[in-house]
Write a protein that holds these residues in place. Sequence first.
Motif, short mmCIF file in Angstrom:
data_model
loop_
_atom_site.label_atom_id
_atom_site.label_comp_id
_atom_site.label_asym_id
_atom_site.label_seq_id
_atom_site.Cartn_x
_atom_site.Cartn_y
_atom_site.Cartn_z
N SER A 46 0.80 -1.22 0.00
CA SER A 46 0.00 0.00 0.00
C SER A 46 0.84 1.27 0.00
N LYS A 47 2.13 1.17 0.33
CA LYS A 47 3.00 2.34 0.38
C LYS A 47 3.93 2.37 -0.83
N GLU A 48 4.00 3.55 -1.45
CA GLU A 48 4.85 3.68 -2.63
C GLU A 48 6.32 3.40 -2.32
N LYS A 49 6.79 3.87 -1.16
CA LYS A 49 8.20 3.74 -0.84
C LYS A 49 8.61 2.28 -0.62
N ARG A 50 7.64 1.41 -0.35
CA ARG A 50 7.96 0.00 -0.13
C ARG A 50 7.83 -0.84 -1.39
N ALA A 51 7.28 -0.26 -2.44
CA ALA A 51 7.09 -1.01 -3.69
C ALA A 51 8.39 -1.00 -4.51
N ASN A 52 8.77 -2.15 -5.04
CA ASN A 52 10.02 -2.29 -5.80
C ASN A 52 9.86 -1.82 -7.23
N HIS A 53 10.99 -1.25 -7.78
CA HIS A 53 11.07 -0.97 -9.22
C HIS A 53 11.45 -2.27 -9.90
N THR A 54 10.62 -2.72 -10.82
CA THR A 54 10.88 -4.00 -11.47
C THR A 54 10.78 -3.85 -12.98
N ARG A 55 11.69 -4.48 -13.69
CA ARG A 55 11.71 -4.38 -15.14
C ARG A 55 10.55 -5.17 -15.73
N ASP A 95 -0.10 -14.15 -25.33
CA ASP A 95 -1.23 -14.44 -24.45
C ASP A 95 -0.83 -15.20 -23.19
N CYS A 96 0.38 -15.73 -23.15
CA CYS A 96 0.91 -16.46 -21.99
C CYS A 96 0.01 -17.64 -21.60
N CYS A 97 -0.52 -18.31 -22.63
CA CYS A 97 -1.34 -19.50 -22.36
C CYS A 97 -0.51 -20.78 -22.46
N SER A 98 0.76 -20.61 -22.80
CA SER A 98 1.71 -21.73 -22.79
C SER A 98 3.04 -21.21 -22.25
N LYS A 99 3.93 -22.10 -21.92
CA LYS A 99 5.19 -21.71 -21.28
C LYS A 99 5.95 -20.69 -22.14
N PRO A 100 6.34 -19.55 -21.55
CA PRO A 100 7.07 -18.53 -22.33
C PRO A 100 8.40 -19.05 -22.86
N LYS A 101 8.75 -18.61 -24.06
CA LYS A 101 10.02 -19.01 -24.67
C LYS A 101 11.19 -18.25 -24.05
N ASN A 102 10.93 -17.02 -23.62
CA ASN A 102 12.01 -16.23 -23.01
C ASN A 102 12.14 -16.57 -21.53
N LYS A 103 13.37 -16.67 -21.05
CA LYS A 103 13.63 -17.01 -19.65
C LYS A 103 13.50 -15.76 -18.80
N LEU A 104 12.76 -15.88 -17.69
CA LEU A 104 12.51 -14.75 -16.82
C LEU A 104 13.28 -14.91 -15.52
N THR A 105 13.78 -13.79 -15.01
CA THR A 105 14.52 -13.80 -13.74
C THR A 105 13.96 -12.73 -12.81
N GLY A 106 12.68 -12.82 -12.53
CA GLY A 106 12.04 -11.88 -11.61
C GLY A 106 11.41 -10.67 -12.27
N GLU A 107 11.38 -10.62 -13.61
CA GLU A 107 10.72 -9.50 -14.28
C GLU A 107 9.20 -9.59 -14.11
N ILE A 108 8.56 -8.46 -14.40
CA ILE A 108 7.09 -8.43 -14.49
C ILE A 108 6.72 -8.71 -15.94
N ILE A 109 5.90 -9.70 -16.17
CA ILE A 109 5.59 -10.11 -17.53
C ILE A 109 4.33 -9.41 -18.03
N LEU A 110 4.38 -8.92 -19.26
CA LEU A 110 3.28 -8.19 -19.89
C LEU A 110 2.58 -9.11 -20.88
N VAL A 111 1.31 -9.42 -20.66
CA VAL A 111 0.60 -10.38 -21.51
C VAL A 111 -0.74 -9.78 -21.96
#
Length: 546
Positions: A74-83, A91-107
């Motif tokens: 709920s607090k802006e200062k506690r929210a992380n900046h994430t790529r 559509d992310c209805c099957s396993k993504p081809k690109n490997k993710l390491t903690g990013e936020i995924i856009l679908v």
Amino acid sequence: MVPLGAVFAVVCSVFMVLVTLSLAGDIVHPDNVAPKRPGCDNNFVLVKVPTWIDGVVSCEYVGVGARFGPTLESKEKRANHTRVAIADPPDCCSKPKNKLTGEIILVYRGQCSFTTKANIAEEAGASAILIINNRAELFKMVCEENETDIDIGIPAVMLPQYAGENLENHILNKSTVSVQLYSPRRPMVDVAEVFLWLMAVGSILCASYWSAWTAREAATEQEKLLKDASAEYLNIGDTGSSAFVEISTTAAIAFVVIASCFLVMLYKLMSAWFIDVLVVLFCIGGVEGLQTCLVGLLSCFRWFQHAGQTFVKAPFFGAVSYLTLAVTPFCIVFSVLWGVFHHESFAWIGQDILGIALIITVLQIVHIPNLKVGTVLLSCAFLYDIFWVFVSKWWFHESVMIVVARGDKSREDGIPMLLKIPRLFDPWGGYSVIGFGDIILPGLLVAFSLRYDWLAKKNLRAGYFLYAMTAYGLGLLVTYLALNLMDGHGQPALLYIVPFTLGTFLSLGKKRGELEILWTRGKPRVPCPHIQEDHHQSMDQKSLAE
């Protein structure tokens, strides 16, 4: 004579029976379609999504959280900046081809359920999932009916179509995009609601005293004119009727039909050009309202009394006082300036000034003659409000009243026929608003109560005005409580105000044994002293002759 502009103001205002709304954002999806269950029991919350492009602060979007997944910070200062990374497949209805390491995924939305997308994204190593809607509105993400075991460990947020496409375009252009996800809590009560309550109650208070004073002055003048009348009793309440517009029972019933047709027309024709037409109409009514209030106010000062009582003939308008001629240019300039700058952030000040003046003018001119008409009018408005806020969803798939009030289809700030104040301490911003109808319609009953008290020579405790005014204030207060308890969902204010005001009046009248005269006549039957004296003299003369 009643000014033509004032009659026009009456027509514009009475048709605008709008509800108290919280303009926090557009979220669609009925909650009862997806009942809460373990793993899918989050409350729907708005989510702030500030973005950075190549490390530079960019736009801030608003999304909506899902029923499933962990709750957001709920607090802006506690929210992380994430790529942010784009899903492949989108559509992310099957396993993504690109490997993710903690990013936020856009679908993209579609092809599979929201929970399926979230599970796949979590298994691929994403820290959160942003789902792009296929429309400009937001959609409440829920679990499927046949899903039982739901254990999703990453937050899911839906973005409107334009926001998701903007983020995707930056990423495709080889820019580094990062976001924060947090959901600040809205305060239970905002100061804006307090000021709005004071404005509504104050408008009715001022209009009621003005209306009662005018009625009493007219009654006094009529009594002088009829000093030599031979009637046994004088009905004081009938005086000065040419200066007022009285609502009949038929007009009260017709109101709900005409207002419904007008509302549907607004709903169907809602667009930027139609809002501009309403702005022009509001400016015309505002000029009349502001002029009437200023002339009435300035006439109380002896420096302006001579100008207010000296008249000149004007084409189309007849006799017009010099004071009216003096204040009219200012009123026109004020309204025009508001119309030109009504999109600006400060325009709500001018809108409220014009609106309050218009409300007071209407309540001073329009009268209900008795409690019967007031009951019919408020009962019709009560049903009208409930139907177009709640029941209309069954036919139009959305609340017609709320869509019109917010101007959703026009992408504007909504219709101008309402009072509004910015929410001062709300992290989501927006306005607290109340429609003219929620002040004018119950205000007619409150003003009637004070006119009756003054003509019947009742003090505050023995009269009806104090209780009617208190009932309106409590009804509006309950409306705001309901609005906050319903998490900002639009509420029909008359649903709460009408039972308070009308119920109080009817109960008090019955308890005092005055319900019949309030219901039928609406005016006290006051004997005229000089007529009584003449009558007694004639009776004495008759007795002596016998």
